[in-house]
Write a protein that holds these residues in place. Sequence first.
Motif, mmCIF file in Angstrom:
data_model
loop_
_atom_site.group_PDB
_atom_site.id
_atom_site.type_symbol
_atom_site.label_atom_id
_atom_site.label_comp_id
_atom_site.label_asym_id
_atom_site.label_seq_id
_atom_site.Cartn_x
_atom_site.Cartn_y
_atom_site.Cartn_z
ATOM 1 N N THR A 128 -1.472 -10.843 10.769
ATOM 2 C CA THR A 128 -1.452 -9.544 11.426
ATOM 3 C C THR A 128 -0.681 -8.561 10.569
ATOM 4 O OG1 THR A 128 0.515 -10.161 12.672
ATOM 5 C CG2 THR A 128 -1.601 -10.528 13.748
ATOM 6 N N ALA A 129 -1.342 -7.501 10.151
ATOM 7 C CA ALA A 129 -0.704 -6.489 9.326
ATOM 8 C C ALA A 129 -0.223 -5.331 10.204
ATOM 9 C CB ALA A 129 -1.693 -5.964 8.299
ATOM 10 N N ALA A 130 0.890 -4.767 9.822
ATOM 11 C CA ALA A 130 1.416 -3.627 10.564
ATOM 12 C C ALA A 130 0.604 -2.385 10.234
ATOM 13 C CB ALA A 130 2.875 -3.412 10.193
ATOM 14 N N HIS A 131 0.350 -1.577 11.237
ATOM 15 C CA HIS A 131 -0.400 -0.346 11.039
ATOM 16 C C HIS A 131 0.562 0.826 10.945
ATOM 17 C CE1 HIS A 131 -4.259 -2.237 11.628
ATOM 18 N NE2 HIS A 131 -3.762 -2.870 12.671
ATOM 19 N N SER A 132 0.301 1.707 10.006
ATOM 20 C CA SER A 132 1.142 2.879 9.821
ATOM 21 C C SER A 132 0.738 3.975 10.797
ATOM 22 C CB SER A 132 1.005 3.410 8.398
ATOM 23 O OG SER A 132 1.393 2.431 7.474
ATOM 24 N N PHE A 133 1.698 4.801 11.141
ATOM 25 C CA PHE A 133 1.425 5.952 12.003
ATOM 26 C C PHE A 133 0.711 7.027 11.187
ATOM 27 C CE2 PHE A 133 5.012 5.588 15.394
ATOM 28 C CZ PHE A 133 4.627 4.297 15.658
ATOM 29 N N MET A 134 -0.118 7.806 11.839
ATOM 30 C CA MET A 134 -0.778 8.934 11.186
ATOM 31 C C MET A 134 0.174 10.122 11.103
ATOM 32 S SD MET A 134 -3.986 8.152 10.436
ATOM 33 C CE MET A 134 -4.851 9.678 10.356
ATOM 34 N N PHE A 135 1.077 10.234 12.086
ATOM 35 C CA PHE A 135 2.021 11.343 12.140
ATOM 36 C C PHE A 135 3.434 10.793 12.263
ATOM 37 C CE2 PHE A 135 -1.987 12.947 13.677
ATOM 38 C CZ PHE A 135 -2.113 14.145 12.992
ATOM 39 N N CYS A 136 4.379 11.503 11.684
ATOM 40 C CA CYS A 136 5.777 11.094 11.717
ATOM 41 C C CYS A 136 6.275 11.071 13.158
ATOM 42 C CB CYS A 136 6.613 12.072 10.886
ATOM 43 S SG CYS A 136 8.371 11.724 10.912
ATOM 44 N N GLU A 137 6.992 10.004 13.525
ATOM 45 C CA GLU A 137 7.488 9.890 14.887
ATOM 46 C C GLU A 137 8.652 10.833 15.146
ATOM 47 O OE1 GLU A 137 8.796 5.926 15.677
ATOM 48 O OE2 GLU A 137 10.415 6.020 14.212
ATOM 49 N N PRO A 149 1.932 15.195 9.441
ATOM 50 C CA PRO A 149 1.059 14.105 8.999
ATOM 51 C C PRO A 149 1.715 13.287 7.876
ATOM 52 C CG PRO A 149 -0.123 16.192 9.043
ATOM 53 C CD PRO A 149 1.313 16.501 9.264
ATOM 54 N N ILE A 150 1.562 11.986 7.939
ATOM 55 C CA ILE A 150 2.053 11.105 6.875
ATOM 56 C C ILE A 150 0.910 10.934 5.881
ATOM 57 C CG2 ILE A 150 2.900 8.804 6.313
ATOM 58 C CD1 ILE A 150 4.040 8.648 9.152
ATOM 59 N N PRO A 151 1.152 11.234 4.601
ATOM 60 C CA PRO A 151 0.079 11.146 3.603
ATOM 61 C C PRO A 151 -0.504 9.729 3.509
ATOM 62 C CG PRO A 151 2.006 12.255 2.691
ATOM 63 C CD PRO A 151 2.411 11.704 4.016
ATOM 64 N N LEU A 152 -1.786 9.671 3.211
ATOM 65 C CA LEU A 152 -2.493 8.397 3.116
ATOM 66 C C LEU A 152 -1.844 7.476 2.093
ATOM 67 C CD1 LEU A 152 -4.864 6.566 3.866
ATOM 68 C CD2 LEU A 152 -6.201 7.736 2.105
ATOM 69 N N GLY A 153 -1.420 8.020 0.970
ATOM 70 C CA GLY A 153 -0.794 7.205 -0.066
ATOM 71 C C GLY A 153 0.437 6.470 0.442
ATOM 72 N N ARG A 154 1.246 7.145 1.241
ATOM 73 C CA ARG A 154 2.445 6.512 1.806
ATOM 74 C C ARG A 154 2.052 5.441 2.814
ATOM 75 N NH1 ARG A 154 7.741 6.500 2.722
ATOM 76 N NH2 ARG A 154 8.567 6.397 4.835
ATOM 77 N N ARG A 155 1.053 5.732 3.649
ATOM 78 C CA ARG A 155 0.628 4.751 4.658
ATOM 79 C C ARG A 155 0.061 3.494 4.023
ATOM 80 N NH1 ARG A 155 -3.524 7.343 7.900
ATOM 81 N NH2 ARG A 155 -3.597 8.949 6.333
ATOM 82 N N VAL A 156 -0.610 3.648 2.879
ATOM 83 C CA VAL A 156 -1.178 2.492 2.183
ATOM 84 C C VAL A 156 -0.080 1.729 1.444
ATOM 85 C CG1 VAL A 156 -2.716 1.800 0.300
ATOM 86 C CG2 VAL A 156 -3.468 3.499 1.966
ATOM 87 N N ALA A 157 0.836 2.468 0.808
ATOM 88 C CA ALA A 157 1.893 1.828 0.017
ATOM 89 C C ALA A 157 2.917 1.106 0.882
ATOM 90 C CB ALA A 157 2.599 2.877 -0.847
ATOM 91 N N ILE A 158 3.192 1.645 2.063
ATOM 92 C CA ILE A 158 4.207 1.063 2.951
ATOM 93 C C ILE A 158 3.569 0.809 4.312
ATOM 94 C CG2 ILE A 158 6.492 1.362 3.960
ATOM 95 C CD1 ILE A 158 7.013 3.408 1.715
ATOM 96 N N PRO A 159 2.894 -0.334 4.477
ATOM 97 C CA PRO A 159 2.279 -0.643 5.767
ATOM 98 C C PRO A 159 3.336 -0.682 6.873
ATOM 99 C CG PRO A 159 1.531 -2.181 4.087
ATOM 100 C CD PRO A 159 2.647 -1.392 3.492
ATOM 101 N N GLY A 160 3.019 -0.039 7.969
ATOM 102 C CA GLY A 160 3.944 -0.026 9.093
ATOM 103 C C GLY A 160 4.906 1.144 9.091
ATOM 104 N N CYS A 161 4.750 2.073 8.146
ATOM 105 C CA CYS A 161 5.675 3.207 8.119
ATOM 106 C C CYS A 161 5.448 4.088 9.354
ATOM 107 C CB CYS A 161 5.547 4.007 6.837
ATOM 108 S SG CYS A 161 4.007 4.900 6.637
ATOM 109 N N THR A 162 6.544 4.642 9.855
ATOM 110 C CA THR A 162 6.489 5.457 11.070
ATOM 111 C C THR A 162 7.032 6.858 10.855
ATOM 112 O OG1 THR A 162 8.651 4.670 11.787
ATOM 113 C CG2 THR A 162 6.729 3.441 12.557
ATOM 114 N N GLN A 163 7.592 7.111 9.669
ATOM 115 C CA GLN A 163 8.189 8.412 9.391
ATOM 116 C C GLN A 163 7.709 8.958 8.052
ATOM 117 O OE1 GLN A 163 12.349 7.256 9.646
ATOM 118 N NE2 GLN A 163 12.519 8.272 11.623
ATOM 119 N N CYS A 164 7.751 10.283 7.926
ATOM 120 C CA CYS A 164 7.445 10.913 6.649
ATOM 121 C C CYS A 164 8.605 10.651 5.694
ATOM 122 C CB CYS A 164 7.208 12.408 6.832
ATOM 123 S SG CYS A 164 8.660 13.339 7.380
#
Length: 75
Positions: free
Chosen positions: A30-39, A44-59
């Motif tokens: 089970t992989a962690a999913h990144s948020f689309m928007f900073c909590e 919006p959290i850039p796609l590159g950050r979401r791909v590089a850091i799975p599970g990120c929740t903040q910009c």
Amino acid sequence: MADVIDFANDLVQERMDQALAARNANKTATAAHSFMFCESCDTPIPLGRRVAIPGCTQCVTCQSIDEARKARHAR
């Protein structure tokens, strides 16, 4: 000489080892999913950050502020 309690203990240990192995195998599947928007700031959290850091929740900005705050409190 081994008795019934020793056999029962071995069986329990074997079952616990199997359960832990199954749990650990399931964790990697089970992989962690990144948020689309900073909590924190809702940008919006850039796609590159979401791909590089799975599970990120903040910009990046909010993450940096949060890490600085935690480092200051750790002293």
